[in-house]
Structure formats: structure tokens, C-alpha cells
Design an enzyme around this catalytic site. Structure first.
Site: not given
Ligand code: PLP
Length: 362
Positions: A100, A169, A193
Site C-alpha cells: 500500500w 495511511d 476494516k
Molecule cells: N491502504 C491500506 C492500508 C489498505 O489496506 C487498502 C485496501 O485494502 C487501501 C489503502 C486501499 O483502499 P481502497 O481499496 O479503499 O482504495
């Protein structure tokens, strides 16, 4: 139709607290899918959700809270679009410890210079020692992902940035432990989550960071516009905001983030203890110093995983009602996600099955 009880160990969208998921009457009495986002009733929902968020995280007055669409991935773009222009150099520091943060860094590269503060990692199983990071004092911000959902790597410390704005994040460990918001310039988290269902992303941003968006920033991603309009520049994800409010209420009624942390420590230790005592039957590739309390990845049978045995493990778990334990497609193996709504009893069921499976196959 009677529904079979299952335990969802998925990485997200993830399990909701039972008081939220099993009360469909909520939707009929308190939430009208047709309600206008500009109505007084929806405003009450928005205010309540923001109020609970502020209370649970003790968010200082000089921070704005926004409820936006576009997911965590939308924020991978919104963060640089809004913040990389804070300083002339248009440069940002990224710590890349998993899928991520890697994606976020790549996206930021479209809008400015990205400095990865450490040599590229061979595998996402550890956090490079901060003393070896090369931070750029003229960076507009330092970015890290507090919990890497795919690899199960979680920070147990807050990076020191020598006054440079810190961005995190927290999508997959948000409200799973206390956090001092005042130390951050910006925190974002997708709800699906720990705090609700898919569709809404929370952004908490310090007010003095608003108003620096690049001119090409799409208006829906412009924090200044969204903050000024109380997240109502365009139609917000109304239903997801409503559900988030219910989950925040549940967190509050269950002791807040400190109580969540106690439970999350207890649940994750239960699984890691079995892995550690399994003589290599279960293997977690992540360094012990940064093993996630939220997402526990492990292999079965041998270090690189015995795929046939892992298939059998998943089938056995599924037969017992434990679902979504399959590891991410990029890593294989098993991943148990133990977010706030996964109970100690749920985790005990998984622990019991892991012991039983090991006894049968070791
Ligand atoms: N950041 C983290 C830590 C994630 O676990 C995720 C998705 O699982 C995301 C960002 C991306 O999220 P989205 O799928 O809502 O764009």
C-alpha cells in the site's frame, strides 16, 4: 431464510460488530436510503459521526474531519495533490514497507519528486531501522502506512520527522489502538476494516495544511473545498457514513480505542503464540518487532507453504464457518484479519482449529 453463522476473518470489507450487522431495523427506522444529503436528518447523522470520531480520538480543534469517497486509493492521489506543493521543491518522503505504501509512492510520483527514504526492501517483512532513513529536510511531508494489510507489517512507533509534516495511511489499524492525532499533519483511513463498510474514507487534516492544492487537483479531492463544505461539496456516501456512526458508537460503548487495543493485543497474541510454538508447522514471515495485530499472515506445513495443505486448511476452516482466511493473491498462504469486530471467541475458534489441524498433520 435462515443464515448460517460464519466468522469473517477477511481483510476488508471486514466483519462488523454484531450490534450493527444484525439489526436491519436500524435501516428502516433511522436511515432512509432516499434521504437528501442536505436534509436536517442527514445532517444529524453527519454531526453525530464526526462528534464521535472527535471524542474517540481526542481530535484537537484545529483539525478538520472529512468523510470522502474514492477509498484509500483516492487518498494516494489526494495527499500529494493537496500537500506536495507545501514547499517549493515539490518533494515528498515515503517509507515503503508494503504494497500500500508502494502504491501511494508511485501515485505521488505523478505530482512531484518522491524520495524513498531507505534502500528498496527485498521482501516486505520488516521496517527498516529509522536511524538508517535519509529524510529530506525540504520535503513537503513524510508518508508511511501504519499497517500494511497485505504483508501484516505494523508500526509500533511514530516516525520522527524533525518538524516535517507527518502523513499516515491508517486504513487497516484505525481506532484499533490510541493515537495522538496532534503529532500528525494528516491521517486517512478507509472505513471497511475497523470502522464500517466500504464507501467512505475518513480524512483528518490540520487546518493550516488546507489551501495548498496543486492547480490540477480535481475539486472533489481538494481538502479545502471539502472541509469548507463539511464533506458536502458533492453527494457523500450517506449510508456508509451512517454505518460508521453506529460502529463508532459501538467502540465508545466498549471502552474506546484503549479497550480495543487491549483486545487486539490479546487476540493477535493468541494466534502468534500458536505460530511460534508450532516448530515450523506454521510460519509467519514478518519480523517479530513489527508483526501486525490486525492482519496475521502465515504459511502452513513449511516455510514457503505447502499449498496442498493450505488448501486443506482453508477448506477445514470454511467447514467450521471461518471464512476469508486465504492470503492475498500476491503472497499466497493464509491471512487472519483480527479487526476490532472480530471477538476473542472468534479468535479462540480459529486458534482451536489451528491446534487441531497441526495435531492431525504435523
Ligand atoms: N491502504 C491500506 C492500508 C489498505 O489496506 C487498502 C485496501 O485494502 C487501501 C489503502 C486501499 O483502499 P481502497 O481499496 O479503499 O482504495
Amino acid at each position: 431464510m435462515e443464515q448460517k453463522q460464519t466468522i469473517n476473518f477477511g481483510a476488508g470489507p471486514a466483519k462488523l460488530p454484531q450490534s450493527v450487522s444484525l439489526e436491519p431495523h436500524h435501516f428502516l427506522i433511522l436511515f432512509q436510503p432516499e434521504m437528501s444529503h442536505r436534509s436536517a436528518d442527514f445532517n444529524k447523522i453527519l454531526d453525530k459521526t464526526e462528534g464521535l470520531m472527535r471524542e474517540l480520538l481526542n481530535i484537537p480543534e484545529n483539525y478538520k474531519v472529512m468523510f470522502l469517497q474514492g477509498g484509500g486509493s483516492g487518498q494516494f492521489s489526494a495527499v500529494p495533490l493537496n500537500l506536495i506543493g507545501l514547499k517549493e521543491d515539490r518533494c515528498a518522503d515515503y517509507v515503503v514497507t508494503g504494497t500500500w505504501s508502494e502504491k501511494a509512492a508511485k501515485e505521488a510520483g505523478k505530482y512531484g519528486k518522491v524520495n524513498i527514504v531507505h534502500p528498496k526492501l527485498d521482501s516486505y517483512t520488516k521496517i527498516p531501522d529509522p536511524s538508517s532513513w535519509t529524510l529530506n529536510p525540504s520535503a513537503s511531508y513524510v508518508y508511511y502506512c501504519c499497517n500494511e494489510t497485505v504483508h501484516g507489517v505494523e508500526y509500533n512507533f511514530r516516525p520522527e520527522t524533525n518538524g516535517v509534516v507527518l502523513v499516515s495511511d491508517m486504513s487497516s489499524n484505525f481506532l484499533s489502538r490510541p493515537v495522538d492525532v496532534s503529532k500528525f499533519g494528516l491521517i486517512f483511513a478507509g472505513a471497511q476494516k475497523n470502522v464500517g463498510c466500504a464507501g467512505v474514507t475518513v480524512v483528518i487534516v490540520r487546518e493550516d495544511l488546507l489551501g495548498h492544492a496543486l492547480k490540477e487537483c480535481p475539486i472533489v479531492l481538494d481538502y479545502k473545498v471539502q472541509a469548507a463544505m463539511n464533506s458536502l461539496y458533492n453527494t457523500p456516501p450517506c449510508f456508509s457514513i451512517y454505518i460508521m456512526g453506529l460502529v463508532l458508537e459501538w467502540i465508545k460503548n466498549n471502552g474506546g480505542s484503549a479497550a480495543m487495543e487491549t483486545l487486539n493485543k490479546q487476540k493477535s497474541s493468541m494466534i502468534y503464540d500458536i505460530i511460534n510454538a508450532s516448530n515450523g508447522f506454521y510460519e509467519c514471515p514478518v519480523d517479530v518487532t513489527c508483526r501486525s495485530r490486525m492482519n496475521v499472515p502465515f504459511r502452513v506445513g513449511k516455510k514457503e507453504g505447502d499449498e496442498a495443505l493450505e488448501k486443506e486448511f482453508l477448506a477445514g476452516a470454511s467447514k467450521r464457518g471461518m471464512i476469508s482466511l486465504k492470503g492475498h493473491r500476491s503472497t499466497g498462504g493464509i491471512r487472519a484479519s483480527l479487526y476490532n469486530a472480530v471477538t476473542v471467541e472468534d479468535t479462540e475458534a480459529l486458534a482451536g482449529f489451528m491446534k487441531e489441524f497441526m495435531k492431525e498433520h504435523q
